[in-house]
Write a protein that holds these residues in place. Structure first.
Motif, short mmCIF file in Angstrom:
data_model
loop_
_atom_site.label_atom_id
_atom_site.label_comp_id
_atom_site.label_asym_id
_atom_site.label_seq_id
_atom_site.Cartn_x
_atom_site.Cartn_y
_atom_site.Cartn_z
N SER A 672 16.93 -0.46 -3.89
CA SER A 672 15.70 -0.71 -3.15
C SER A 672 14.60 0.24 -3.59
N LEU A 673 14.93 1.52 -3.77
CA LEU A 673 13.94 2.51 -4.20
C LEU A 673 13.39 2.16 -5.57
N GLU A 674 14.28 1.81 -6.48
CA GLU A 674 13.86 1.48 -7.85
C GLU A 674 12.91 0.28 -7.84
N LEU A 675 13.24 -0.74 -7.10
CA LEU A 675 12.42 -1.95 -7.07
C LEU A 675 11.06 -1.69 -6.40
N ASN A 676 11.06 -0.90 -5.33
CA ASN A 676 9.79 -0.56 -4.68
C ASN A 676 8.88 0.21 -5.62
N GLU A 677 9.46 1.15 -6.37
CA GLU A 677 8.65 1.94 -7.32
C GLU A 677 8.11 1.05 -8.43
N ARG A 678 8.90 0.14 -8.93
CA ARG A 678 8.42 -0.78 -9.96
C ARG A 678 7.28 -1.65 -9.45
N ALA A 679 7.34 -1.99 -8.16
CA ALA A 679 6.31 -2.86 -7.58
C ALA A 679 5.09 -2.07 -7.10
N GLY A 680 5.17 -0.72 -7.12
CA GLY A 680 4.07 0.09 -6.61
C GLY A 680 3.95 0.07 -5.11
N GLU A 681 5.05 -0.21 -4.42
CA GLU A 681 5.07 -0.31 -2.96
C GLU A 681 5.44 1.06 -2.38
N THR A 682 4.42 1.89 -2.08
CA THR A 682 4.67 3.29 -1.74
C THR A 682 5.37 3.46 -0.39
N ARG A 683 4.97 2.68 0.63
CA ARG A 683 5.63 2.84 1.93
C ARG A 683 7.08 2.36 1.86
N GLY A 684 7.31 1.22 1.19
CA GLY A 684 8.67 0.75 1.02
C GLY A 684 9.53 1.77 0.29
N ALA A 685 8.94 2.42 -0.71
CA ALA A 685 9.68 3.45 -1.45
C ALA A 685 10.01 4.63 -0.54
N ALA A 686 9.07 5.00 0.34
CA ALA A 686 9.31 6.13 1.25
C ALA A 686 10.45 5.80 2.22
N LEU A 687 10.48 4.58 2.73
CA LEU A 687 11.55 4.20 3.65
C LEU A 687 12.89 4.16 2.93
#
Length: 822
Positions: A672-687
């Motif tokens: 989940s973290l890897e995919l959020n970072e690839r998408a530039g989704e900062t809040r999703g990455a934080a969660l």
């Protein structure tokens, strides 16, 4: 019409305004005649006659506004000199709130919100708000003296002294007046119940009961509604019916309350809602004779029959005036006979007599006699329907516009609606809908409610539905379902965005919303969460209807937007049903997709809804089913190619694995973290970072967990809109990691800060209690901090008690008692 001491001073200006298409003399004569009629009606106390005069003048103003849009401004200037504070409101009222000028363009996307959405009141400084929920009777109430006296005897004993909770049930035919009697009695005895009156309409709740919610679904929801109105509110609302019943008894133990339970059909609906406070009372209405309640709960069953001749004549006198009844006594008695003594039918008859100039009781009785004979000849069982006999002629006298609206309202999948919904149902503007609704109100075919909405009696709805099936085109019912579904999609999407700006959304609604006005963003707009809660039965009914009419794209998009309600209010059965309807619709949309874009969107929508469904399923203890839904969600998300969706589904998968397979959860969170970072989704990455840190700590990788949690904390605190609640949860997790590393002082410091942050955050109480228990555990292990341990456990127990988790509160207090005994 505004009539005051300034009438003479205003007459010249008003006459000139009314005479813009005729002579001033004619206009002045018209206004003078209206004034004299109003004076006579006031002197006689005839509110119906007053309303007729007002309505006639209102219609004249509407004609002027339609012919000359600039007239509204002229009238506002005129009234401003007389009543500066009311002129704008009055002009809006008489014009239906509609712009009749050239700026009004395009067709309806939605009809807006035209009723008063009640804001959930904040607790008063001196204590909780006293509930006062029983609706008012809005028409003259007559008769039923014996039944009201019986209620006084059983339920209305004065306060003082311990006594059992009294239960009475009014039973009888639909339309016989049970609800009006219950409302009237509640209004008479408000002071006997100092802790308030609660009201539950089971007819509305039954719309939500499906095989998913089970036979107790409406009872569980009724308990939740009542608990939210009592001290403690909905914080920590239990999920099960048994737990809610126990909590309701606990919270009502020291209160003197009246519960009015409308349209119950099972003894269990009453049994679960009997409060525990001495002197409290329950008044239920039912179409059934609930003998089991009399046997086991000591309830008194009061049968409410149709009005006798005297009672029916009294009702006609109240509505039409005693002089009218006394002038035609035989015809009045015949009308009561033809209506079968049913108040709902007599009210329609009275409305005909009051609004139809020149119609005599004898003429109406002859007309209804012919109608009743015709219906009796057509009835399969040989019995005539008094209500249908009355409604038929009344319906045929409606002008074309109101008649069409009446028919289409019968096709709504719910019986309570506002003018905006009515407008969309008929495909007309809101002002036109309000004008048609006024005609239907005068005919007693719909009933205005105190919050600005309208209610259509079940018997009247059936008649309207029959007329629609006979007279509307074959395609109109599906077209109405699409219009009403679109209305609720737009408003629900606006409410969703008002509550949660940062949330993954699959449905591409930007263009649709750009063309519509956002009622929640307007100054003084309705509170979005309360609107969603109020309209919850309607939205669920719309979802079912949309799926039935194969409006699949609309249905899954609405289900996605609607889920925001359940992030705040734990209606687990309703959440599960709405998501399953959405999944069914999205899967059908996948099968029907004609382009790659349609296919990708529907597949992503299905994946999103299946992942969301895992939440209520886990809360309901259905772990195996939750796992199956997540497996399908992962497959659909991967096929869709939507990076942020894939990341979100992996997060949901991790939270499921935290319960069933903790080591496997780490990999889901990493993905989940890897995919959020690839998408530039900062809040999703934080969660994802937060959940990954907790999973690593549970696995024993404390140092890596510490680094990840610090990173998540910084990202959540430094956002444009900091997420204080999530930041508090991350800080509590940091304190736990410090404790695992033996860093006691750092652990205590972080946990203290987390407690403060969560205590100040919205909906952070359950996490505050967790942090307090974690702080108590660290302090106990450190030794020498007895007072801190006691303070934390005591506060945590109080929070759990307030949240309804009495078992956990008892465990903590037992631990405190054991510590004191050592």
């Amino acid at each position: 019409m505004i009539v005051s001491e300034s009438w003479e001073r205003a007459k010249t200006g008003l006459a000139r305004f009314f005479g813009r298409r005729g002579s001033d003399a004619q206009a002045e004569a018209e206004l003078g005649s209206a004034q004299r009629e109003l004076d006579r009606a006031r002197a006689a106390g005839d509110t119906h006659a007053q309303e007729l005069v007002r309505e006639r003048l209102r219609q004249r103003l509407e004609e002027i506004f339609r012919a000359d849009p600039a007239a509204a401004g002229e009238l506002a200037q005129l009234l401003s000199a007389l009543a500066p504070d009311s002129s704008r409101t009055f002009v809006s009222m008489v014009s239906g709130g509609v712009n009749h000028g050239p700026a009004f363009q395009g067709s309806h996307i939605h009809g807006g919100i035209t009723f008063n959405v009640q804001q959930t009141p904040a607790p008063a400084a001196g204590g909780p708000v006293r509930p006062d929920q029983v609706p008012l009777v809005t028409v003259p109430f007559s008769n039923r003296r014996a039944e009201l006296a019986a209620l006084d005897e059983t339920l209305g004993a004065p306060a003082g002294g311990a006594r059992a909770v009294a239960v009475d049930v009014l039973d009888g035919l639909p339309g016989v007046g049970k609800t009006a009697m219950a409302w009237q009695w509640a209004a008479r005895v408000r002071e006997l119940f100092p802790d308030g009156q609660l009201y539950v309409d089971f007819a509305a709740l039954r719309d939500q009961v499906t095989p998913l919610t089970g036979p107790g679904g409406d009872v569980s929801e009724a308990l939740a509604m009542c608990l939210r109105s009592l001290p403690g509110g909905d914080l920590g609302m239990p999920d099960s019916l048994a737990e809610r019943t126990n909590l309701f008894r606990s919270r009502t133990a020291g209160l003197r309350l009246l519960l009015v339970l409308d349209d119950v059909n099972q003894p269990g609906q009453v049994r679960a809602l009997i409060p525990k406070g001495p002197g409290s009372a329950v008044l239920a209405t039912s179409q059934n004779r609930l003998r089991e309640l009399a046997v086991h709960e000591g309830a008194r069953l009061i049968s409410v029959g149709p009005l006798d001749e005297h009672g029916g004549l009294e009702l006609l006198k109240d509505r039409c005036g005693a002089a009218a009844v006394e002038a035609e006594p035989e015809a009045a008695r015949r009308l009561v006979e033809l209506c079968g003594g049913l108040p709902v039918a007599l009210q329609v008859v009275a409305a005909r007599l009051v609004t139809d100039d020149g119609l005599t009781m004898a003429e109406l009785a002859a007309e209804l006699g012919d109608e009743a004979g015709r219906l009796a000849a057509l009835a399969l069982d040989g019995e005539e329907s008094e209500v249908s006999a009355v409604l038929g002629p009344t319906y045929r006298l409606l002008p074309p516009g109101p008649a069409r609206l009446y028919r289409l309202l019968g096709w709504l999948p719910f019986g309570v609606f506002d003018a905006g919904v009515a407008a969309v149902a008929a495909g007309i503007d809101t002002g036109g809908a309000k004008r048609h609704l006024r005609v239907l109100v005068r005919a007693s075919l719909v009933e205005p409610m105190s919050d600005g909405r309208y209610r259509m009696h079940d018997l009247v709805r059936l008649h309207a539905r029959e007329r629609a099936a006979e007279e509307e085109p074959a395609t109109e019912q599906a077209a109405l379902a699409e219009r009403v579904g679109g209305h609720y999609l737009v408003l629900t999407a606006f409410a969703d965005r008002a509550l949660r700006k940062e949330r993954l959304r699959i449905a591409p609604l930007a263009d649709l919303l750009r063309e519509a006005a956002d009622p929640f963003a307007a100054p003084g707009g309705p509170p979005p969460l309360e609107w969603l809660d109020t309209e919850r039965p309607a939205v669920l009914a719309v979802l079912r209807t949309a799926v039935r009419h194969e409006l699949y794209t609309l249905a899954w998009r609405l289900a996605e937007a609607f889920t925001v309600l359940f992030l705040y209010r734990r209606y687990l059965g309703a959440w599960q049903e709405s998501l399953e309807l959405g999944i069914e619709a999205a899967a059908a949309a996948v099968a029907r997709a004609r382009t790659p874009g349609e296919l990708a969107e529907a597949m992503a929508g299905e994946a999103r809804l299946r992942s969301l469904l895992s939440r209520p399923l886990l809360d309901l203890g259905e772990r195996e089913r939750a796992g199956e839904e997540l497996a399908q969600a992962v497959a659909r998300a991967e096929a869709s190619g939507h990076l942020v969706l894939r990341a979100s589904v992996q997060e949901f998968l991790g939270r499921y694995l935290d319960i069933v397979d903790p080591p496997a959860a780490v990999e889901a969170y990493r993905r989940s973290l890897e995919l959020n970072e690839r998408a530039g989704e900062t809040r999703g990455a934080a969660l994802a970072t937060f959940f990954l840190g907790r999973a690593l700590d549970a696995r024993g990788d404390h140092r890596e967990a510490m680094a990840l949690l610090r990173r998540a904390l910084g990202e959540l605190e430094n956002r444009e809109e900091p997420d204080r609640r999530m930041a508090g949860r991350v800080r509590a997790a940091l304190g736990v990691v410090h404790g695992h590393l033996g860093e006691t002082e750092e652990a205590i410091r972080e946990l203290r800060e987390a407690v403060d942050e969560l205590g100040a955050a919205s909906k952070g109480m359950q996490y505050e209690a967790q942090a307090l228990e974690q702080l108590a555990g660290v302090a106990r292990r450190a030794g020498g901090r007895t007072e801190l341990v006691r303070e934390c456990l005591s506060r945590a127990a109080d929070i759990h008690e307030a949240l309804g988790d009495r078992d956990r509160a008892r465990e903590l207090r037992e631990r405190l008692a054991d510590d004191a005994g050592e």
